[in-house]
Motif scaffolding. Structure first.
Motif, PDB file in Angstrom:
ATOM      1  N   ASN A   6     -67.175  48.958 -57.761  1.00 54.35           N
ATOM      2  CA  ASN A   6     -67.786  50.250 -57.455  1.00 54.35           C
ATOM      3  C   ASN A   6     -67.030  50.895 -56.296  1.00 54.35           C
ATOM      4  OD1 ASN A   6     -69.434  52.427 -56.940  1.00 54.35           O
ATOM      5  ND2 ASN A   6     -71.194  51.227 -56.260  1.00 54.35           N
ATOM      6  N   SER A   7     -65.911  51.530 -56.606  1.00 53.93           N
ATOM      7  CA  SER A   7     -65.034  52.062 -55.558  1.00 53.93           C
ATOM      8  C   SER A   7     -65.624  53.247 -54.807  1.00 53.93           C
ATOM      9  CB  SER A   7     -63.697  52.470 -56.176  1.00 53.93           C
ATOM     10  OG  SER A   7     -63.075  51.348 -56.766  1.00 53.93           O
ATOM     11  N   ASP A   8     -66.619  53.902 -55.376  1.00 57.63           N
ATOM     12  CA  ASP A   8     -67.226  55.063 -54.717  1.00 57.63           C
ATOM     13  C   ASP A   8     -68.518  54.707 -53.985  1.00 57.63           C
ATOM     14  OD1 ASP A   8     -65.186  56.672 -55.664  1.00 57.63           O
ATOM     15  OD2 ASP A   8     -66.282  57.275 -57.450  1.00 57.63           O
ATOM     16  N   PHE A   9     -68.687  53.426 -53.655  1.00 56.65           N
ATOM     17  CA  PHE A   9     -69.942  52.995 -53.029  1.00 56.65           C
ATOM     18  C   PHE A   9     -70.204  53.727 -51.710  1.00 56.65           C
ATOM     19  CE2 PHE A   9     -66.858  50.362 -50.886  1.00 56.65           C
ATOM     20  CZ  PHE A   9     -67.370  50.164 -49.610  1.00 56.65           C
ATOM     21  N   ALA A  10     -69.140  54.037 -50.971  1.00 53.39           N
ATOM     22  CA  ALA A  10     -69.318  54.702 -49.680  1.00 53.39           C
ATOM     23  C   ALA A  10     -69.850  56.121 -49.844  1.00 53.39           C
ATOM     24  CB  ALA A  10     -68.005  54.721 -48.909  1.00 53.39           C
ATOM     25  N   GLN A  11     -69.661  56.710 -51.016  1.00 52.43           N
ATOM     26  CA  GLN A  11     -70.183  58.056 -51.289  1.00 52.43           C
ATOM     27  C   GLN A  11     -71.587  58.017 -51.887  1.00 52.43           C
ATOM     28  OE1 GLN A  11     -66.700  57.383 -52.286  1.00 52.43           O
ATOM     29  NE2 GLN A  11     -66.361  58.129 -50.219  1.00 52.43           N
ATOM     30  N   GLY A  12     -72.180  56.835 -51.905  1.00 52.52           N
ATOM     31  CA  GLY A  12     -73.555  56.717 -52.373  1.00 52.52           C
ATOM     32  C   GLY A  12     -73.709  56.334 -53.834  1.00 52.52           C
ATOM     33  N   THR A  13     -72.616  55.965 -54.502  1.00 53.93           N
ATOM     34  CA  THR A  13     -72.709  55.538 -55.894  1.00 53.93           C
ATOM     35  C   THR A  13     -73.403  54.187 -55.962  1.00 53.93           C
ATOM     36  OG1 THR A  13     -70.688  56.731 -56.437  1.00 53.93           O
ATOM     37  CG2 THR A  13     -71.407  55.044 -57.988  1.00 53.93           C
ATOM     38  N   THR A  14     -74.440  54.087 -56.785  1.00 50.63           N
ATOM     39  CA  THR A  14     -75.203  52.847 -56.912  1.00 50.63           C
ATOM     40  C   THR A  14     -75.204  52.393 -58.363  1.00 50.63           C
ATOM     41  OG1 THR A  14     -77.327  53.891 -57.391  1.00 50.63           O
ATOM     42  CG2 THR A  14     -76.726  53.647 -55.064  1.00 50.63           C
ATOM     43  N   VAL A  15     -75.847  51.272 -58.593  1.00 49.92           N
ATOM     44  CA  VAL A  15     -75.888  50.689 -59.931  1.00 49.92           C
ATOM     45  C   VAL A  15     -76.545  51.628 -60.938  1.00 49.92           C
ATOM     46  CG1 VAL A  15     -78.067  49.469 -59.520  1.00 49.92           C
ATOM     47  CG2 VAL A  15     -76.441  48.573 -61.202  1.00 49.92           C
ATOM     48  N   THR A  16     -77.456  52.476 -60.485  1.00 43.94           N
ATOM     49  CA  THR A  16     -78.130  53.375 -61.423  1.00 43.94           C
ATOM     50  C   THR A  16     -77.181  54.405 -62.025  1.00 43.94           C
ATOM     51  OG1 THR A  16     -78.845  54.787 -59.593  1.00 43.94           O
ATOM     52  CG2 THR A  16     -80.395  53.098 -60.350  1.00 43.94           C
ATOM     53  N   ASN A  17     -76.065  54.674 -61.358  1.00 37.63           N
ATOM     54  CA  ASN A  17     -75.070  55.581 -61.929  1.00 37.63           C
ATOM     55  C   ASN A  17     -74.399  54.994 -63.169  1.00 37.63           C
ATOM     56  OD1 ASN A  17     -74.767  56.182 -58.650  1.00 37.63           O
ATOM     57  ND2 ASN A  17     -74.736  58.008 -59.943  1.00 37.63           N
ATOM     58  N   TYR A  18     -74.506  53.684 -63.347  1.00 40.53           N
ATOM     59  CA  TYR A  18     -73.798  52.988 -64.423  1.00 40.53           C
ATOM     60  C   TYR A  18     -74.668  52.725 -65.649  1.00 40.53           C
ATOM     61  CZ  TYR A  18     -70.016  52.170 -61.135  1.00 40.53           C
ATOM     62  OH  TYR A  18     -68.977  52.349 -60.254  1.00 40.53           O
ATOM     63  N   THR A  19     -75.978  52.889 -65.517  1.00 38.91           N
ATOM     64  CA  THR A  19     -76.873  52.458 -66.598  1.00 38.91           C
ATOM     65  C   THR A  19     -76.727  53.289 -67.869  1.00 38.91           C
ATOM     66  OG1 THR A  19     -78.657  53.762 -65.603  1.00 38.91           O
ATOM     67  CG2 THR A  19     -78.565  51.415 -65.046  1.00 38.91           C
ATOM     68  N   ALA A  20     -76.448  54.586 -67.746  1.00 33.19           N
ATOM     69  CA  ALA A  20     -76.325  55.423 -68.949  1.00 33.19           C
ATOM     70  C   ALA A  20     -75.175  54.934 -69.822  1.00 33.19           C
ATOM     71  CB  ALA A  20     -76.120  56.889 -68.554  1.00 33.19           C
ATOM     72  N   ALA A  21     -74.020  54.630 -69.207  1.00 42.99           N
ATOM     73  CA  ALA A  21     -72.870  54.131 -69.976  1.00 42.99           C
ATOM     74  C   ALA A  21     -73.162  52.757 -70.572  1.00 42.99           C
ATOM     75  CB  ALA A  21     -71.632  54.079 -69.085  1.00 42.99           C
ATOM     76  N   ILE A  22     -73.893  51.937 -69.837  1.00 43.89           N
ATOM     77  CA  ILE A  22     -74.248  50.610 -70.344  1.00 43.89           C
ATOM     78  C   ILE A  22     -75.109  50.744 -71.603  1.00 43.89           C
ATOM     79  CG2 ILE A  22     -75.683  48.581 -69.840  1.00 43.89           C
ATOM     80  CD1 ILE A  22     -74.623  48.762 -66.930  1.00 43.89           C
ATOM     81  N   GLU A  23     -76.105  51.598 -71.547  1.00 43.06           N
ATOM     82  CA  GLU A  23     -76.995  51.784 -72.700  1.00 43.06           C
ATOM     83  C   GLU A  23     -76.250  52.418 -73.874  1.00 43.06           C
ATOM     84  OE1 GLU A  23     -79.980  50.665 -73.022  1.00 43.06           O
ATOM     85  OE2 GLU A  23     -80.479  50.107 -70.956  1.00 43.06           O
TER      86      GLU A  23
END
Length: 202
Positions: free
Chosen positions: A53-70
């Motif tokens: 998660n290279s954008d973690f410092a900008q506030g990217t969290t695991v919830t940003n990834y769930t749509a692609a996972i589903e």
């Protein structure tokens, strides 16, 4: 084990190295779809997948990834642990995972939250440093100045493949796994994110 650096561009997650302007391997969802196709052809294999998660410092969290996972179809294969955190004695066998159909163990290096998304594993940085040797990422790179392409201060790390024997060697000198192991032992494996030239443990 699969791992890949990700960045969010225009609300879409891409698999990119350092910058999507420099190296863009396509959407992260398409990468997951390729893995799903492979899993369907290899029903007795178990895969670990590390989301960088290279954008973690900008506030990217695991919830940003769930749509692609589903949307990718990989959700059905993701292992969901019974305990958070899960200790070594609490893990199922590979056979049990295969029989349950949960053959992908997905981790995230920063900003995972198993309360919100239980099928993407990760620990808080503080908990990991104090209690676990969670991830050890060892690599040796060249730092290439690309400021002429992307602007002032731009650089990219390129794997130093010419010296893989050094990177993976056991002698206790700069860049070698042996040195990293010795350093980790001396500091009780409680290292913060150090230079990616030699890796990190947290």
């Amino acid at each position: 084990m699969l791992q890949g650096e990700t960045h969010i561009v225009n609300d879409t997650i891409y698999s990119c190295h350092t910058s999507c302007e420099l190296l863009n391997a396509g959407t992260w969802q398409s990468e997951l779809e390729t893995l799903v196709q492979w899993l369907e052809k290899n029903p007795y294999d178990v895969v670990t997948f590390l989301i960088v998660n290279s954008d973690f410092a900008q506030g990217t969290t695991v919830t940003n990834y769930t749509a692609a996972i589903e949307a990718s179809g990989i959700r059905q294969y993701l292992y969901e642990p019974d305990y958070v955190p899960q200790h070594r004695s609490q893990w199922p066998t590979l056979g049990e995972m295969i029989l349950a159909g949960q053959r992908v163990v997905m981790f995230m290096d920063y900003n995972a939250n198993q309360t919100e998304v239980p099928y993407v594993l990760g620990l808080s940085k503080d908990l990991a440093e104090e209690n676990y040797m969670y991830i050890a990422n060892h690599n040796l790179n060249f730092n290439i100045d690309v400021s002429a392409i992307i602007g002032s201060g731009g650089s990219i790390l390129i794997p130093n493949t010419a010296e893989m024997n050094v990177t993976n060697g056991d002698a206790l000198q700069y860049g070698r796994l042996g040195a990293m192991s010795e350093n980790c032992t001396g500091k009780s494996c409680a290292l913060a994110d150090t230079s990616r030239k030699t890796g990190y443990v947290y």
